[in-house]
Design a protein around this motif. Structure first.
Motif, PDB file in Angstrom:
ATOM      1  N   ARG A  59     -25.262 -92.872 -13.590  1.00 40.91           N
ATOM      2  CA  ARG A  59     -24.123 -92.109 -13.060  1.00 40.91           C
ATOM      3  C   ARG A  59     -24.341 -90.624 -13.343  1.00 40.91           C
ATOM      4  O   ARG A  59     -24.142 -89.775 -12.472  1.00 40.91           O
ATOM      5  CB  ARG A  59     -22.823 -92.597 -13.697  1.00 40.91           C
ATOM      6  N   LYS A  60     -24.767 -90.313 -14.543  1.00 42.49           N
ATOM      7  CA  LYS A  60     -25.019 -88.912 -14.911  1.00 42.49           C
ATOM      8  C   LYS A  60     -26.124 -88.322 -14.049  1.00 42.49           C
ATOM      9  O   LYS A  60     -26.057 -87.164 -13.647  1.00 42.49           O
ATOM     10  CB  LYS A  60     -25.381 -88.817 -16.395  1.00 42.49           C
ATOM     11  N   GLU A  61     -27.120 -89.129 -13.761  1.00 36.52           N
ATOM     12  CA  GLU A  61     -28.250 -88.696 -12.929  1.00 36.52           C
ATOM     13  C   GLU A  61     -27.800 -88.435 -11.489  1.00 36.52           C
ATOM     14  O   GLU A  61     -28.454 -87.708 -10.751  1.00 36.52           O
ATOM     15  CB  GLU A  61     -29.313 -89.790 -12.971  1.00 36.52           C
ATOM     16  N   GLY A  62     -26.683 -89.040 -11.098  1.00 36.63           N
ATOM     17  CA  GLY A  62     -26.197 -88.892  -9.732  1.00 36.63           C
ATOM     18  C   GLY A  62     -26.601 -90.034  -8.821  1.00 36.63           C
ATOM     19  O   GLY A  62     -26.341 -89.987  -7.626  1.00 36.63           O
ATOM     20  N   ASP A  63     -27.223 -91.062  -9.377  1.00 39.00           N
ATOM     21  CA  ASP A  63     -27.656 -92.224  -8.611  1.00 39.00           C
ATOM     22  C   ASP A  63     -26.562 -93.290  -8.698  1.00 39.00           C
ATOM     23  O   ASP A  63     -26.654 -94.259  -9.459  1.00 39.00           O
ATOM     24  CB  ASP A  63     -28.985 -92.739  -9.162  1.00 39.00           C
ATOM     25  N   ILE A  64     -25.508 -93.111  -7.909  1.00 39.44           N
ATOM     26  CA  ILE A  64     -24.314 -93.943  -8.020  1.00 39.44           C
ATOM     27  C   ILE A  64     -24.602 -95.405  -7.645  1.00 39.44           C
ATOM     28  O   ILE A  64     -24.080 -96.323  -8.279  1.00 39.44           O
ATOM     29  CB  ILE A  64     -23.158 -93.361  -7.175  1.00 39.44           C
ATOM     30  N   GLY A  65     -25.429 -95.637  -6.646  1.00 36.90           N
ATOM     31  CA  GLY A  65     -25.765 -97.010  -6.273  1.00 36.90           C
ATOM     32  C   GLY A  65     -26.416 -97.756  -7.427  1.00 36.90           C
ATOM     33  O   GLY A  65     -26.058 -98.904  -7.721  1.00 36.90           O
ATOM     34  N   ASN A  66     -27.370 -97.124  -8.086  1.00 38.90           N
ATOM     35  CA  ASN A  66     -28.047 -97.733  -9.232  1.00 38.90           C
ATOM     36  C   ASN A  66     -27.067 -97.877 -10.396  1.00 38.90           C
ATOM     37  O   ASN A  66     -27.060 -98.889 -11.096  1.00 38.90           O
ATOM     38  CB  ASN A  66     -29.265 -96.894  -9.621  1.00 38.90           C
ATOM     39  N   ALA A  67     -26.224 -96.871 -10.593  1.00 38.16           N
ATOM     40  CA  ALA A  67     -25.220 -96.933 -11.658  1.00 38.16           C
ATOM     41  C   ALA A  67     -24.310 -98.135 -11.441  1.00 38.16           C
ATOM     42  O   ALA A  67     -24.048 -98.906 -12.377  1.00 38.16           O
ATOM     43  CB  ALA A  67     -24.409 -95.641 -11.704  1.00 38.16           C
ATOM     44  N   ASP A  68     -23.827 -98.307 -10.216  1.00 31.96           N
ATOM     45  CA  ASP A  68     -22.929 -99.426  -9.931  1.00 31.96           C
ATOM     46  C   ASP A  68     -23.607-100.770 -10.163  1.00 31.96           C
ATOM     47  O   ASP A  68     -22.973-101.714 -10.633  1.00 31.96           O
ATOM     48  CB  ASP A  68     -22.377 -99.331  -8.508  1.00 31.96           C
ATOM     49  N   TYR A  69     -24.894-100.867  -9.864  1.00 32.65           N
ATOM     50  CA  TYR A  69     -25.658-102.086 -10.151  1.00 32.65           C
ATOM     51  C   TYR A  69     -25.593-102.393 -11.653  1.00 32.65           C
ATOM     52  O   TYR A  69     -25.327-103.535 -12.056  1.00 32.65           O
ATOM     53  CB  TYR A  69     -27.120-101.913  -9.700  1.00 32.65           C
TER      54      TYR A  69
END
Length: 95
Positions: A59-69
């Motif tokens: 999420r911090k990185e800005g990769d919301i799709g991966n964060a949600d996974y």
């Protein structure tokens, strides 16, 4: 038992304290501004606690799709908090 303030104060050290869990070491490196080292602590782990920290880092990185996974793997929902608030919440969770 360490407090949040003590954990934050430990960010002035060159290395994390050896007694910290892997999740806290990850958050410690993140608190120092070293996202790569923070990610390396939990990237290879599959337990729910590590997945939660892993989710926050993406999420911090800005990769919301991966964060949600990873939030799903941690059985958590992406919070509607600032990154700073989530970091503190996670530190408190694992202290």
């Amino acid at each position: 038992m360490m407090t949040l303030d003590e954990f934050k104060a430990s960010l002035s050290l060159k290395q994390p304290m050896s007694e910290l869990t892997v999740q806290l070491k990850s958050l410690w490196y993140d608190g120092k501004g070293d996202w790569q080292q923070a990610h390396a602590q939990v990237d290879h782990l599959k337990d729910q606690s590590s997945a939660w920290v892993h989710a926050y880092l993406h999420r911090k990185e800005g990769d919301i799709g991966n964060a949600d996974y990873w939030y799903d793997k941690a059985r958590q929902i992406r919070p509607n908090l600032s990154l700073e608030e989530e970091w503190e919440q996670l530190v408190l969770q694992f202290l």
